[in-house]
Design a protein around this motif. Structure first.
Motif, PDB file in Angstrom:
ATOM      1  N   THR A 163       0.850  -1.192   0.000  1.00  0.00           N
ATOM      2  CA  THR A 163       0.000   0.000   0.000  1.00  0.00           C
ATOM      3  C   THR A 163       0.884   1.239   0.000  1.00  0.00           C
ATOM      4  O   THR A 163       1.784   1.374   0.836  1.00  0.00           O
ATOM      5  N   VAL A 164       0.634   2.128  -0.921  1.00  0.00           N
ATOM      6  CA  VAL A 164       1.467   3.319  -1.089  1.00  0.00           C
ATOM      7  C   VAL A 164       1.182   4.302   0.040  1.00  0.00           C
ATOM      8  O   VAL A 164       0.027   4.685   0.262  1.00  0.00           O
ATOM      9  N   PRO A 165       2.211   4.734   0.791  1.00  0.00           N
ATOM     10  CA  PRO A 165       1.975   5.712   1.859  1.00  0.00           C
ATOM     11  C   PRO A 165       1.336   6.985   1.315  1.00  0.00           C
ATOM     12  O   PRO A 165       1.715   7.487   0.255  1.00  0.00           O
ATOM     13  N   ALA A 166       0.365   7.494   2.056  1.00  0.00           N
ATOM     14  CA  ALA A 166      -0.387   8.664   1.600  1.00  0.00           C
ATOM     15  C   ALA A 166       0.389   9.964   1.767  1.00  0.00           C
ATOM     16  O   ALA A 166      -0.042  11.008   1.297  1.00  0.00           O
ATOM     17  N   GLY A 167       1.524   9.899   2.476  1.00  0.00           N
ATOM     18  CA  GLY A 167       2.357  11.084   2.595  1.00  0.00           C
ATOM     19  C   GLY A 167       2.088  11.861   3.861  1.00  0.00           C
ATOM     20  O   GLY A 167       1.475  11.338   4.796  1.00  0.00           O
ATOM     21  N   PRO A 168       2.554  13.093   3.938  1.00  0.00           N
ATOM     22  CA  PRO A 168       3.183  13.815   2.830  1.00  0.00           C
ATOM     23  C   PRO A 168       4.582  13.293   2.505  1.00  0.00           C
ATOM     24  O   PRO A 168       5.233  12.684   3.342  1.00  0.00           O
ATOM     25  N   GLY A 169       5.003  13.534   1.280  1.00  0.00           N
ATOM     26  CA  GLY A 169       6.313  13.084   0.829  1.00  0.00           C
ATOM     27  C   GLY A 169       6.383  11.583   0.742  1.00  0.00           C
ATOM     28  O   GLY A 169       5.441  10.910   0.312  1.00  0.00           O
ATOM     29  N   LEU A 170       7.510  11.041   1.174  1.00  0.00           N
ATOM     30  CA  LEU A 170       7.731   9.599   1.108  1.00  0.00           C
ATOM     31  C   LEU A 170       6.765   8.832   1.998  1.00  0.00           C
ATOM     32  O   LEU A 170       6.136   7.867   1.551  1.00  0.00           O
ATOM     33  N   ALA A 171       6.671   9.230   3.263  1.00  0.00           N
ATOM     34  CA  ALA A 171       5.841   8.470   4.195  1.00  0.00           C
ATOM     35  C   ALA A 171       5.582   9.257   5.467  1.00  0.00           C
ATOM     36  O   ALA A 171       5.722   8.719   6.572  1.00  0.00           O
ATOM     37  N   GLY A 172       5.227  10.508   5.329  1.00  0.00           N
ATOM     38  CA  GLY A 172       4.955  11.305   6.516  1.00  0.00           C
ATOM     39  C   GLY A 172       6.172  11.400   7.419  1.00  0.00           C
ATOM     40  O   GLY A 172       7.274  11.737   6.981  1.00  0.00           O
ATOM     41  N   GLU A 173       5.991  11.053   8.695  1.00  0.00           N
ATOM     42  CA  GLU A 173       7.078  11.145   9.665  1.00  0.00           C
ATOM     43  C   GLU A 173       7.799   9.819   9.880  1.00  0.00           C
ATOM     44  O   GLU A 173       8.579   9.670  10.827  1.00  0.00           O
ATOM     45  N   ALA A 174       7.553   8.838   8.986  1.00  0.00           N
ATOM     46  CA  ALA A 174       8.119   7.499   9.176  1.00  0.00           C
ATOM     47  C   ALA A 174       9.643   7.500   9.209  1.00  0.00           C
ATOM     48  O   ALA A 174      10.258   6.643   9.858  1.00  0.00           O
ATOM     49  N   PHE A 175      10.271   8.461   8.537  1.00  0.00           N
ATOM     50  CA  PHE A 175      11.729   8.477   8.453  1.00  0.00           C
ATOM     51  C   PHE A 175      12.344   9.658   9.202  1.00  0.00           C
ATOM     52  O   PHE A 175      13.447  10.099   8.903  1.00  0.00           O
ATOM     53  N   SER A 176      11.618  10.170  10.179  1.00  0.00           N
ATOM     54  CA  SER A 176      12.153  11.284  10.950  1.00  0.00           C
ATOM     55  C   SER A 176      13.351  10.872  11.791  1.00  0.00           C
ATOM     56  O   SER A 176      14.228  11.687  12.089  1.00  0.00           O
ATOM     57  N   ALA A 177      13.414   9.608  12.179  1.00  0.00           N
ATOM     58  CA  ALA A 177      14.558   9.069  12.907  1.00  0.00           C
ATOM     59  C   ALA A 177      14.967   7.757  12.248  1.00  0.00           C
ATOM     60  O   ALA A 177      14.122   6.873  12.075  1.00  0.00           O
ATOM     61  N   LEU A 178      16.236   7.649  11.877  1.00  0.00           N
ATOM     62  CA  LEU A 178      16.722   6.458  11.175  1.00  0.00           C
ATOM     63  C   LEU A 178      17.866   5.812  11.948  1.00  0.00           C
ATOM     64  O   LEU A 178      18.671   6.502  12.593  1.00  0.00           O
ATOM     65  N   ASP A 179      17.948   4.488  11.865  1.00  0.00           N
ATOM     66  CA  ASP A 179      18.973   3.718  12.564  1.00  0.00           C
ATOM     67  C   ASP A 179      20.175   3.567  11.651  1.00  0.00           C
ATOM     68  O   ASP A 179      20.299   2.595  10.897  1.00  0.00           O
TER      69      ASP A 179
END
Length: 349
Positions: free
Chosen positions: A330-346
């Protein structure tokens, strides 16, 4: 406009065997940059043979201090993975600024955007019985399409693997990918024997050496199945591939093509020539994988795409905002890539 580059290394659960060798770890870079008053994120995960080397990617990213200026100046044209990261961060930031998904931003207000994208399972080089087991597992998980890696062992062994896969799943769409490993005689022998055994293939991907556009065109005329090219897009122009009628399908890897924008441009060229496009990854981390999903969604209704590669990694940069469910993402609705999903990355830092 500030730009931050952070390295990462993600081991695979187990090596993926291909005709180009085993892939056991994916090393790359996360790129963050401000776009207006928001931040965008991109990923460069180079894979030599498809992109520049890791070191060349790092050197290219060292030249970037402004996302938009770097693209406008074409300073990354010889480093597709680096350009992918910079362009993805730029477009993610712009889409976030407009409050729309990346796919909608790429297509514009009037274009069709898919809400879900069908994906194929990928099975590496295994013995026939193990291949059959892997296909059975994929079908049980909801996949309608499976791609088998071929070209590592003898042609006869690959024929038996394909037959075993078909016997394990009568209805599933089967694709094979040789990664350019075969000679013309080997590719011809393979498709003839598979056809003699009564097995239908959706397409045969990259049967010959990437640089052999004329060979692919000639082989396509005799092949009982459709022919797809992947690595050839890194060695030849799209114009040449289409002019020679060398393929029925173009396999688009945004990482190898230099970004989501360039991938869509290639897909449009292909559409005008009545050639299909399939979007895949180079076993990327979740940021690039999500970007590729948006490219597929921007195509409207593509064939099953090779985006179900997250499970190859033993860990990822973040939780996947678009996990595979019953063979679809399912394509993330956004905004952008995926909202705040990538605000913190490991990342390794």
């Amino acid at each position: 406009m500030s730009v931050d580059v952070t390295r990462f290394a993600l081991p695979l659960e187990r090596p993926l065997s291909t005709a180009r060798g085993d892939i056991s770890v994916r090393r790359g870079f996360v790129v963050r940059g401000t776009v207006g008053d928001v931040q965008g994120v991109g990923e460069a995960t180079p894979l030599p043979g498809w992109t520049e080397s890791y070191d060349d990617c790092r050197r290219a990213l060292d030249l970037v201090d402004d996302l938009g200026a770097a693209l406008a100046a074409n300073v990354l044209d010889d480093a597709p993975a680096a350009r992918h990261a910079v362009s993805l961060a730029l477009f993610d930031g712009r889409a976030r600024g407009e409050g729309v998904s990346l796919a909608r931003f790429l297509v514009g207000d009037g274009g069709d955007v898919a809400e879900t994208v069908a994906v194929n399972a990928t099975v590496g080089d295994e013995r026939p019985t193990e291949t059959a087991d892997a296909v059975t597992t994929a079908v049980a998980s909801g996949y309608d399409c499976v791609k088998l890696k071929v070209g590592v062992g003898p042609v006869e062994r690959d024929v038996e693997r394909v037959v075993a896969a078909r016997e394990a799943a009568a209805e599933v769409a089967l694709r094979v990918d040789a990664n350019g490993a075969w000679t013309t005689d080997e590719a011809t022998r393979f498709v003839e024997r598979v056809a003699e055994r009564g097995v239908d293939l959706e397409y045969v991907e990259q049967p010959l050496d990437a640089a052999d556009v004329a060979g692919h065109a000639s082989f396509r005329e005799r092949c009982p199945f459709r022919v797809a090219v992947d690595e050839t897009l890194a060695t030849s122009t799209v114009d040449e591939i289409l002019a020679r009628a060398a393929a029925d399908v173009l396999v688009l890897k945004p990482m190898a093509l230099g970004g989501v924008d360039q991938s869509l441009a290639v897909a449009e060229q292909a559409r005008e020539a009545d050639v299909d496009s399939v979007v895949t990854t180079t076993i990327d981390a979740v940021v690039a994988r999500t970007g590729a999903l948006h490219v597929a969604a921007a195509l409207g209704d593509p064939p099953a795409c090779g985006l179900a590669t997250g499970d190859f990694l033993s860990r990822d940069l973040a939780a996947d905002p678009a996990p595979v469910v019953d063979g679809e993402m399912t394509v993330p609705a956004g905004p952008g890539l995926a909202g705040e999903a990538f605000s913190a990355l490991d990342v390794d830092g």
